[in-house]
Design an enzyme around this catalytic site. Structure first.
Site, PDB file in Angstrom:
ATOM      1  N   ARG A 225      -6.921   1.362  12.540  1.00  0.00           N
ATOM      2  CA  ARG A 225      -7.142  -0.073  12.373  1.00  0.00           C
ATOM      3  C   ARG A 225      -5.804  -0.791  12.472  1.00  0.00           C
ATOM      4  O   ARG A 225      -4.764  -0.274  12.025  1.00  0.00           O
ATOM      5  CB  ARG A 225      -7.770  -0.386  11.007  1.00  0.00           C
ATOM      6  CG  ARG A 225      -9.263  -0.165  10.910  1.00  0.00           C
ATOM      7  CD  ARG A 225     -10.061  -1.096  11.818  1.00  0.00           C
ATOM      8  NE  ARG A 225     -11.506  -0.917  11.688  1.00  0.00           N
ATOM      9  CZ  ARG A 225     -12.265  -0.232  12.533  1.00  0.00           C
ATOM     10  NH1 ARG A 225     -11.743   0.367  13.583  1.00  0.00           N
ATOM     11  NH2 ARG A 225     -13.581  -0.162  12.355  1.00  0.00           N
ATOM     12  N   HIS A 273      -9.749  -1.482  21.887  1.00  0.00           N
ATOM     13  CA  HIS A 273     -10.678  -0.942  20.885  1.00  0.00           C
ATOM     14  C   HIS A 273     -11.798  -0.127  21.555  1.00  0.00           C
ATOM     15  O   HIS A 273     -12.985  -0.408  21.372  1.00  0.00           O
ATOM     16  CB  HIS A 273     -11.266  -2.070  20.012  1.00  0.00           C
ATOM     17  CG  HIS A 273     -11.828  -1.560  18.710  1.00  0.00           C
ATOM     18  ND1 HIS A 273     -11.750  -2.253  17.523  1.00  0.00           N
ATOM     19  CD2 HIS A 273     -12.475  -0.413  18.401  1.00  0.00           C
ATOM     20  CE1 HIS A 273     -12.328  -1.569  16.557  1.00  0.00           C
ATOM     21  NE2 HIS A 273     -12.781  -0.427  17.078  1.00  0.00           N
TER      22      HIS A 273
HETATM   23  P1  NDP Z   1     -13.276   9.072   7.015  1.00  0.00           P
HETATM   24  O1  NDP Z   1     -13.674   8.213   5.879  1.00  0.00           O
HETATM   25  O2  NDP Z   1     -14.093  10.269   7.329  1.00  0.00           O
HETATM   26  O3  NDP Z   1     -11.767   9.555   6.833  1.00  0.00           O
HETATM   27  C1  NDP Z   1     -10.777   8.740   6.325  1.00  0.00           C
HETATM   28  C2  NDP Z   1      -9.563   9.575   5.982  1.00  0.00           C
HETATM   29  O4  NDP Z   1      -8.533   8.716   5.492  1.00  0.00           O
HETATM   30  C3  NDP Z   1      -9.871  10.587   4.866  1.00  0.00           C
HETATM   31  O5  NDP Z   1      -9.210  11.789   5.124  1.00  0.00           O
HETATM   32  C4  NDP Z   1      -9.276   9.903   3.643  1.00  0.00           C
HETATM   33  O6  NDP Z   1      -8.855  10.787   2.618  1.00  0.00           O
HETATM   34  C5  NDP Z   1      -8.069   9.225   4.251  1.00  0.00           C
HETATM   35  N1  NDP Z   1      -7.592   8.160   3.383  1.00  0.00           N
HETATM   36  C6  NDP Z   1      -8.245   7.043   2.975  1.00  0.00           C
HETATM   37  N2  NDP Z   1      -7.476   6.331   2.132  1.00  0.00           N
HETATM   38  C7  NDP Z   1      -6.319   7.004   2.004  1.00  0.00           C
HETATM   39  C8  NDP Z   1      -5.142   6.803   1.252  1.00  0.00           C
HETATM   40  N3  NDP Z   1      -4.988   5.732   0.456  1.00  0.00           N
HETATM   41  N4  NDP Z   1      -4.151   7.721   1.341  1.00  0.00           N
HETATM   42  C9  NDP Z   1      -4.294   8.811   2.121  1.00  0.00           C
HETATM   43  N5  NDP Z   1      -5.395   9.073   2.855  1.00  0.00           N
HETATM   44  C10 NDP Z   1      -6.397   8.181   2.793  1.00  0.00           C
HETATM   45  O7  NDP Z   1     -13.203   8.102   8.287  1.00  0.00           O
HETATM   46  P2  NDP Z   1     -13.368   8.502   9.819  1.00  0.00           P
HETATM   47  O8  NDP Z   1     -12.512   9.664  10.091  1.00  0.00           O
HETATM   48  O9  NDP Z   1     -14.802   8.572  10.180  1.00  0.00           O
HETATM   49  O10 NDP Z   1     -12.767   7.188  10.510  1.00  0.00           O
HETATM   50  C11 NDP Z   1     -11.431   6.796  10.277  1.00  0.00           C
HETATM   51  C12 NDP Z   1     -11.216   5.400  10.807  1.00  0.00           C
HETATM   52  O11 NDP Z   1     -11.183   5.399  12.219  1.00  0.00           O
HETATM   53  C13 NDP Z   1     -12.312   4.391  10.494  1.00  0.00           C
HETATM   54  O12 NDP Z   1     -12.214   3.906   9.172  1.00  0.00           O
HETATM   55  C14 NDP Z   1     -12.042   3.318  11.511  1.00  0.00           C
HETATM   56  O13 NDP Z   1     -11.116   2.400  10.980  1.00  0.00           O
HETATM   57  C15 NDP Z   1     -11.407   4.069  12.672  1.00  0.00           C
HETATM   58  N6  NDP Z   1     -12.272   4.113  13.858  1.00  0.00           N
HETATM   59  C16 NDP Z   1     -11.801   3.584  15.026  1.00  0.00           C
HETATM   60  C17 NDP Z   1     -12.550   3.639  16.168  1.00  0.00           C
HETATM   61  C18 NDP Z   1     -12.008   3.127  17.451  1.00  0.00           C
HETATM   62  O14 NDP Z   1     -12.720   3.092  18.461  1.00  0.00           O
HETATM   63  N7  NDP Z   1     -10.754   2.727  17.504  1.00  0.00           N
HETATM   64  C19 NDP Z   1     -13.891   4.242  16.190  1.00  0.00           C
HETATM   65  C20 NDP Z   1     -14.285   4.765  14.897  1.00  0.00           C
HETATM   66  C21 NDP Z   1     -13.506   4.696  13.791  1.00  0.00           C
HETATM   67  P3  NDP Z   1      -9.926  11.713   1.854  1.00  0.00           P
HETATM   68  O15 NDP Z   1     -10.370  12.715   2.876  1.00  0.00           O
HETATM   69  O16 NDP Z   1      -9.128  12.311   0.777  1.00  0.00           O
HETATM   70  O17 NDP Z   1     -11.024  10.804   1.408  1.00  0.00           O
HETATM   71  C1  OXD Z   2     -15.816   1.919  14.321  1.00  0.00           C
HETATM   72  C2  OXD Z   2     -15.097   1.352  15.423  1.00  0.00           C
HETATM   73  O1  OXD Z   2     -15.374   1.749  13.201  1.00  0.00           O
HETATM   74  O2  OXD Z   2     -15.654   1.261  16.529  1.00  0.00           O
HETATM   75  O3  OXD Z   2     -16.842   2.579  14.542  1.00  0.00           O
HETATM   76  O4  OXD Z   2     -13.929   0.974  15.287  1.00  0.00           O
END
Ligand code: NDP
Ligand code: OXD
Length: 310
Positions: A225, A273
């Site tokens: 993000r 994106h």
């Molecule tokens: P998840 O919720 O599965 O994973 C998030 C990860 O971030 C987890 O490992 C979590 O830790 C970690 N995390 C969250 N907060 C913290 C923190 N304060 N300190 C350290 N680690 C932290 O999300 P996804 O993997 O499914 O997706 C990740 C992001 O990708 C989405 O939130 C979105 O913003 C982005 N995205 C972008 C897309 C694009 O097309 N550009 C498409 C889809 C998603 P823990 O495992 O310990 O909970």
């Molecule tokens: C999502 C994205 O969060 O597309 O799925 O960024």
């Protein structure tokens, strides 16, 4: 009984989602009316996207869940009108799409492919890049997408470290949790991938102080993000050579304004994106399964932890 399922995604994607959802709902054995114009008081389930038409959930008095087509939920997670359970999208299409985007852009920087793409006629300069196993990669965020990207990268040969909020034990990946792990995770990151959600704790995680912890000449990929990065600090790091190149898919404001310096910076690549778009076919199955579960009184999949914001 017929369940009323409101499609509240982007209207222009209805033509793609309608057949995928209709098939998946039928395959899940559900009798549904799927439409974009169901009166709010009659809606049982809301298929939601942040760029869709619904942001006030109060009129949806009998809705039993809000099922997001997106993985990132920062625009809805603290919506005070939302009292229903919120599930985010976790599916094969997002996982594989993201892993492929990350692998492709990591390999571009690792191999120095740009030099060949822009090679002048007659330029026979030969270079030998390090092997992938000599190029450590760090992924900030070891969730659904971070772990899949990590597996693909380790398959290519990169040594991969990952950072998460809670401790993890993933074979083949150096897992570095919590605030203490961040410094170590950054120190070795010749390629840094941001796959964190946008939460109050992760905002500007990449700033002047943390950028300075990277090895000089690191590459950054941000498909997570926009607010994860302090834009001015990144530009300063690119200008000084601390960061060699940043490939950015997400931004504080989207579409990225035409006058934003990222568009014209020689060491920035902008993608709009598209790192991992939600694929209707695989996503529809997840939506249908959650409706089936809800109706059967089973726990919902991929419930958002609203206290932690993801
Ligand atoms: P998840 O919720 O599965 O994973 C998030 C990860 O971030 C987890 O490992 C979590 O830790 C970690 N995390 C969250 N907060 C913290 C923190 N304060 N300190 C350290 N680690 C932290 O999300 P996804 O993997 O499914 O997706 C990740 C992001 O990708 C989405 O939130 C979105 O913003 C982005 N995205 C972008 C897309 C694009 O097309 N550009 C498409 C889809 C998603 P823990 O495992 O310990 O909970
Ligand atoms: C999502 C994205 O969060 O597309 O799925 O960024």
């Amino acid at each position: 009984m017929t369940l009323n399922v409101l499609f509240a995604g982007r209207p222009e994607r209805w033509d793609e989602y309608e057949p995928a959802l209709t098939t998946a709902l039928a395959e899940a054995g559900l009798n549904t009316r799927l439409a974009t114009d169901i009166p709010p008081g009659e809606v049982d389930y809301i298929v939601y996207a942040p760029n869709g038409p619904v942001s006030d959930f109060r009129p949806f008095t009998r809705a039993r869940a809000v099922l997001s087509l997106w993985a990132g939920v920062e625009t809805i997670v603290d919506n005070p009108t939302l009292t229903q359970p919120l599930c985010r999208m976790v599916d094969e299409g997002l996982r594989l799409g993201m892993a492929e985007w990350v692998a492709g852009h990591a390999l571009r920087h690792h191999l120095g492919t740009d030099l060949d793409v822009r090679r002048a006629p007659g330029d026979w300069t030969q270079r030998t890049p390090p092997l992938a196993r000599e190029r450590p990669v760090t992924i900030l965020g070891l969730g659904e997408l971070g772990q899949t990207a990590a597996q693909i990268l380790t398959g290519i040969g990169f040594p991969v470290a990952g950072w998460s909020r809670t401790p993890k034990d993933i074979p083949g990946i150096t897992c570095l949790p919590g605030p203490d792990g961040l410094k170590q995770a950054l120190a070795s990151a010749q390629i840094l991938v941001l796959l964190l959600p946008d939460t109050p704790e992760t905002t500007t995680i990449l700033n002047a102080r943390t950028l300075a912890l990277l090895p000089r000449g690191a590459f950054i990929l941000n498909p997570g993000r926009g607010p994860l990065i302090d834009d001015d600090a990144l530009i300063a790091a690119l200008d000084s050579g601390q960061v060699a190149h940043a490939t950015l898919d997400v931004f504080r404001k989207e579409p990225l304004p035409e006058d934003h310096p990222f568009w014209r910076h020689p060491h920035v690549t902008v993608t709009p994106h598209i790192a991992a778009d939600t694929r209707p076919k695989t996503a529809a199955r997840v939506i249908a399964e959650n409706i089936r579960r809800s109706e059967a009184g089973e726990p919902l999949l991929h419930l958002v932890d609203r206290a932690h914001g993801y």
